[in-house]
Design an enzyme around this catalytic site. Structure first.
Site, PDB file in Angstrom:
ATOM      1  N   HIS A  56       0.839  -1.200   0.000  1.00  0.00           N
ATOM      2  CA  HIS A  56       0.000   0.000   0.000  1.00  0.00           C
ATOM      3  C   HIS A  56       0.873   1.249   0.000  1.00  0.00           C
ATOM      4  O   HIS A  56       0.649   2.180  -0.791  1.00  0.00           O
ATOM      5  CB  HIS A  56      -0.912  -0.036   1.232  1.00  0.00           C
ATOM      6  CG  HIS A  56      -1.716   1.208   1.439  1.00  0.00           C
ATOM      7  ND1 HIS A  56      -3.058   1.299   1.116  1.00  0.00           N
ATOM      8  CD2 HIS A  56      -1.381   2.427   1.961  1.00  0.00           C
ATOM      9  CE1 HIS A  56      -3.508   2.495   1.418  1.00  0.00           C
ATOM     10  NE2 HIS A  56      -2.507   3.208   1.931  1.00  0.00           N
ATOM     11  N   GLU A  57       1.864   1.286   0.873  1.00  0.00           N
ATOM     12  CA  GLU A  57       2.720   2.469   0.981  1.00  0.00           C
ATOM     13  C   GLU A  57       3.574   2.664  -0.267  1.00  0.00           C
ATOM     14  O   GLU A  57       3.778   3.801  -0.724  1.00  0.00           O
ATOM     15  CB  GLU A  57       3.604   2.370   2.223  1.00  0.00           C
ATOM     16  CG  GLU A  57       2.847   2.300   3.538  1.00  0.00           C
ATOM     17  CD  GLU A  57       1.876   3.456   3.730  1.00  0.00           C
ATOM     18  OE1 GLU A  57       2.114   4.548   3.167  1.00  0.00           O
ATOM     19  OE2 GLU A  57       0.857   3.263   4.422  1.00  0.00           O
ATOM     20  N   HIS A  80       1.727   4.405  -2.981  1.00  0.00           N
ATOM     21  CA  HIS A  80       1.753   5.865  -2.838  1.00  0.00           C
ATOM     22  C   HIS A  80       3.010   6.437  -3.487  1.00  0.00           C
ATOM     23  O   HIS A  80       2.965   7.481  -4.148  1.00  0.00           O
ATOM     24  CB  HIS A  80       1.727   6.259  -1.360  1.00  0.00           C
ATOM     25  CG  HIS A  80       0.376   6.155  -0.717  1.00  0.00           C
ATOM     26  ND1 HIS A  80      -0.765   6.688  -1.281  1.00  0.00           N
ATOM     27  CD2 HIS A  80      -0.012   5.607   0.472  1.00  0.00           C
ATOM     28  CE1 HIS A  80      -1.797   6.454  -0.484  1.00  0.00           C
ATOM     29  NE2 HIS A  80      -1.370   5.804   0.581  1.00  0.00           N
ATOM     30  N   GLU A 113      -6.254   6.687  -1.258  1.00  0.00           N
ATOM     31  CA  GLU A 113      -6.210   5.507  -0.391  1.00  0.00           C
ATOM     32  C   GLU A 113      -6.804   4.287  -1.094  1.00  0.00           C
ATOM     33  O   GLU A 113      -6.274   3.173  -0.984  1.00  0.00           O
ATOM     34  CB  GLU A 113      -6.942   5.785   0.921  1.00  0.00           C
ATOM     35  CG  GLU A 113      -6.265   6.818   1.811  1.00  0.00           C
ATOM     36  CD  GLU A 113      -4.836   6.455   2.155  1.00  0.00           C
ATOM     37  OE1 GLU A 113      -4.554   5.248   2.376  1.00  0.00           O
ATOM     38  OE2 GLU A 113      -3.985   7.358   2.182  1.00  0.00           O
TER      39      GLU A 113
END
Length: 299
Positions: A140-141, A144, A215
């Site tokens: 997930h990070e 980003h 997100e």
């Protein structure tokens, strides 16, 4: 099944639209300053300097504020191995890795571009998650980082902060009702105040909307990189449940960094989601379930 992580067209379009609308908004604000007879040359120079500082040093500022410590592969071999593998899958340079010594389970990424990115996790997160769940959070990070949405959010938030500062300190600086001012001057001061208020409010909601969408995009990226949306869903449930047991006082200390976290330190109810940097947990879990079904159908 893991797949190549490409760019997110929906997020890219929203980032361009948000920056376009914010640019138009700030040009409107400069026009108001000009109409009010305010010399904004000094303001532009000051804002440009502060923006440069924010852009180039945001990663160090966030790490310092959170008390994060960069760790070497020798200090955290398993964490580095996960980050390195996911970075290779995402076609990214391996980011620096940091650990935040706090029981609050969370993770975040910061940095002005992929070459200068840092991925940080808390000790509380590493203690609570399985290796597969931790991999999903790191995916997930890293999404980003891949999407570069951290940079856009940092720049957009900076100008909103400037407008907010003007609004909050307006009456401290003398306000429109101070003595010794003629009517035109009072009207001009009130005009600047109202324009600052409009800029702040519109910026606030535009940035929140972009933050919530990014997100979802990062959740999708994690599912693609790991091939397992269910592991991220499990991690989100664990993190959210653990946060609920942490004293509110401790959570408030980290609330300023909500936009960077995978789960906000403090979250409101569904009615307040419009004001939140993150979608509700329920919406994220439903989205991950849909992704899992789609991936199952393609197998």
């Amino acid at each position: 099944m893991r797949r190549q992580l490409g760019s997110d067209a929906g997020l890219t379009a929203r980032m361009f639209l948000t920056m376009f609308l914010l640019a138009a908004l700030y040009l409107f604000f400069l026009a108001v300053l000009w109409q009010a007879g305010v010399s904004y040359t000094g303001i532009i120079v000051f804002v440009a300097i502060m923006l440069g500082v924010q852009y180039y040093f945001s990663d160090r500022m966030v790490l310092w504020s959170m008390g994060a410590k960069e760790v070497s592969p020798r200090e955290a071999p398993e964490l580095h191995a996960l980050v390195e593998r996911l970075a290779a899958l995402a076609d990214l340079p391996k980011p620096r890795v940091a650990i935040v010594p706090t029981p609050m389970p969370n993770a975040f990424a910061t940095g002005r571009n992929p070459a200068n990115a840092v991925v940080a996790v808390t000790t509380g997160l590493m203690e609570r998650l399985t290796p597969s769940e931790l991999e999903a959070v790191l995916g997930h990070e890293l999404t980003h980082v891949k999407n570069r949405d951290m940079t856009v959010l940092t720049l957009a938030s900076f100008f909103a902060t400037v407008a907010s500062f003007i609004v909050q300190n307006f009456f401290y600086w003398g306000g429109a009702f101070g003595g010794g001012r003629d009517r035109d001057e009072r009207n001009n001061i009130m005009l600047v105040y109202l324009a600052s208020l409009v800029v702040w409010l519109v910026s606030y909601f535009l940035i929140r909307a972009l933050s919530r969408y990014r997100e979802f995009a990062a959740d999708r990226g994690s599912a693609i990189l790991t091939g397992s949306p269910g592991q991220l869903a499990s991690a989100l449930v664990k993190i959210s449940g653990s946060m609920a047991r942490i004293p509110t006082r401790d959570l408030r200390q980290a609330e300023a960094f909500n936009a960077f976290f995978i789960i906000p330190a403090l979250n409101g109810n569904s009615i307040m989601e419009l004001f939140s940097t993150h979608p509700s947990l329920e919406r994220r879990l439903a989205y991950l379930r849909r992704l899992e079904q789609e991936m199952e159908e393609r197998r």
